[in-house]
Enzyme design. Structure first.
Site, mmCIF file in Angstrom:
data_model
loop_
_atom_site.group_PDB
_atom_site.id
_atom_site.type_symbol
_atom_site.label_atom_id
_atom_site.label_comp_id
_atom_site.label_asym_id
_atom_site.label_seq_id
_atom_site.Cartn_x
_atom_site.Cartn_y
_atom_site.Cartn_z
ATOM 1 N N GLU A 123 74.845 -1.060 28.700
ATOM 2 C CA GLU A 123 75.831 -1.272 29.761
ATOM 3 C C GLU A 123 76.487 -2.645 29.618
ATOM 4 O O GLU A 123 77.705 -2.786 29.761
ATOM 5 C CB GLU A 123 75.159 -1.139 31.128
ATOM 6 C CG GLU A 123 74.748 0.287 31.457
ATOM 7 C CD GLU A 123 73.997 0.402 32.764
ATOM 8 O OE1 GLU A 123 74.606 0.858 33.759
ATOM 9 O OE2 GLU A 123 72.803 0.035 32.808
ATOM 10 N N GLU A 144 68.776 6.671 30.439
ATOM 11 C CA GLU A 144 68.127 6.556 31.749
ATOM 12 C C GLU A 144 67.688 7.884 32.352
ATOM 13 O O GLU A 144 66.645 7.954 33.022
ATOM 14 C CB GLU A 144 69.062 5.825 32.733
ATOM 15 C CG GLU A 144 69.119 4.322 32.551
ATOM 16 C CD GLU A 144 70.171 3.884 31.547
ATOM 17 O OE1 GLU A 144 70.517 2.689 31.545
ATOM 18 O OE2 GLU A 144 70.651 4.738 30.760
#
Length: 269
Positions: A123, A144
């Protein structure tokens, strides 16, 4: 004075600030790294002598492996017993603040991805202007959902900016991670090279050499484009920004005069 215990260290190369991330043994991002990174980036952004930021990993085979899952487990426990609530997550998070600061950076940013880059590390990398990945056997991506969570600081949005909403959603839902080759083919990274740091520094130096006035105008237009601005409004704003680069800009005047005196070959330098 630089804190020698910090996972964040810096080095200057003229107008380029190189930031190296070293958090042994595994190279996780944690709250300490995020806070130190945020402080370092913010200081660079208000320093007129810095023209570009380069970030790379300082552990062999690792850019940022991912966010420390142990810290995530502690947050889960705090949510479960009511010590914090969901409203805390859009306020005061160093990682979220870091992502926003990178996206809104007034100076160009280059990520030299030289190893594992997953989860929160990915990210972070997605928030840069440009990503250069090093050849090798490692993974880049957002896994995730394999843990029953989602990318928590904008990963789906950040990935969608690069490869489109549908492909980003599909990738996040299956917790996809990519080899550097796959990431480059998809457009998750911009270049695949033998030495990411060397190439990243080369690109950062090119950005830093450009007059700030043009960089600033380009960034303002990018924000309008990303917000889905009306085409005519974008064209009108582009014309105004172009005029702005010509008004009261000694550096622009000098470069145009050089072009007129020396010819168009200077554009290929």
């Amino acid at each position: 004075m630089t804190d020698s215990t910090s996972p964040v260290s810096t080095r200057r190369h003229g107008r380029v600030l190189e930031i190296t991330l070293t958090n042994p043994p595994r190279g996780y991002m944690n709250a300490r790294m995020a806070n130190d990174l945020l402080d370092t980036v913010r200081a660079a952004q208000i320093d007129d002598s810095v023209g570009a930021i380069l970030v790379t990993g300082g552990i062999a085979g690792v850019f940022i492996r991912h966010y420390d899952v142990g810290e995530i487990a502690n947050v889960s426990a705090a949510l479960a017993d009511g010590r914090i609530g969901p409203e805390n997550f859009d306020k005061g998070s160093a990682v979220l603040g870091l992502i926003k600061t990178m996206l809104d950076s007034p100076i160009p940013t280059v990520a030299a991805i030289n190893g594992m880059c997953m989860g929160g590390g990915c990210e972070f990398a997605l928030s840069f202007d440009m990503r250069v990945a090093q050849e090798g056997d490692y993974r880049i991506g957002l896994p995730e959902t394999r843990l029953g969570i989602i990318p928590g600081v904008g990963g789906q949005y950040l990935l969608a900016r690069l490869i489109g909403p549908a492909r980003a959603t599909a990738a996040v839902m299956r917790g996809a991670v990519f080899s550097p080759d796959e990431a480059c083919r998809l457009g998750v990274v911009d270049e695949l090279v033998a030495d990411a740091r060397a190439r990243g520094l080369e690109l950062a130096q090119q950005y830093a050499a450009r007059p700030r006035i043009g960089i600033d105008a380009t960034r303002r237009l990018a924000r309008m484009i990303e917000a889905g601005g009306d085409g005519n409004a974008l064209l009108d704003q582009t014309a105004r920004e172009f005029a702005g680069t010509l008004i009261d800009s000694p550096e622009t005047d000098r470069l145009i005069a050089r072009f007129l005196n020396e010819g168009e070959d200077i554009l290929a330098d």
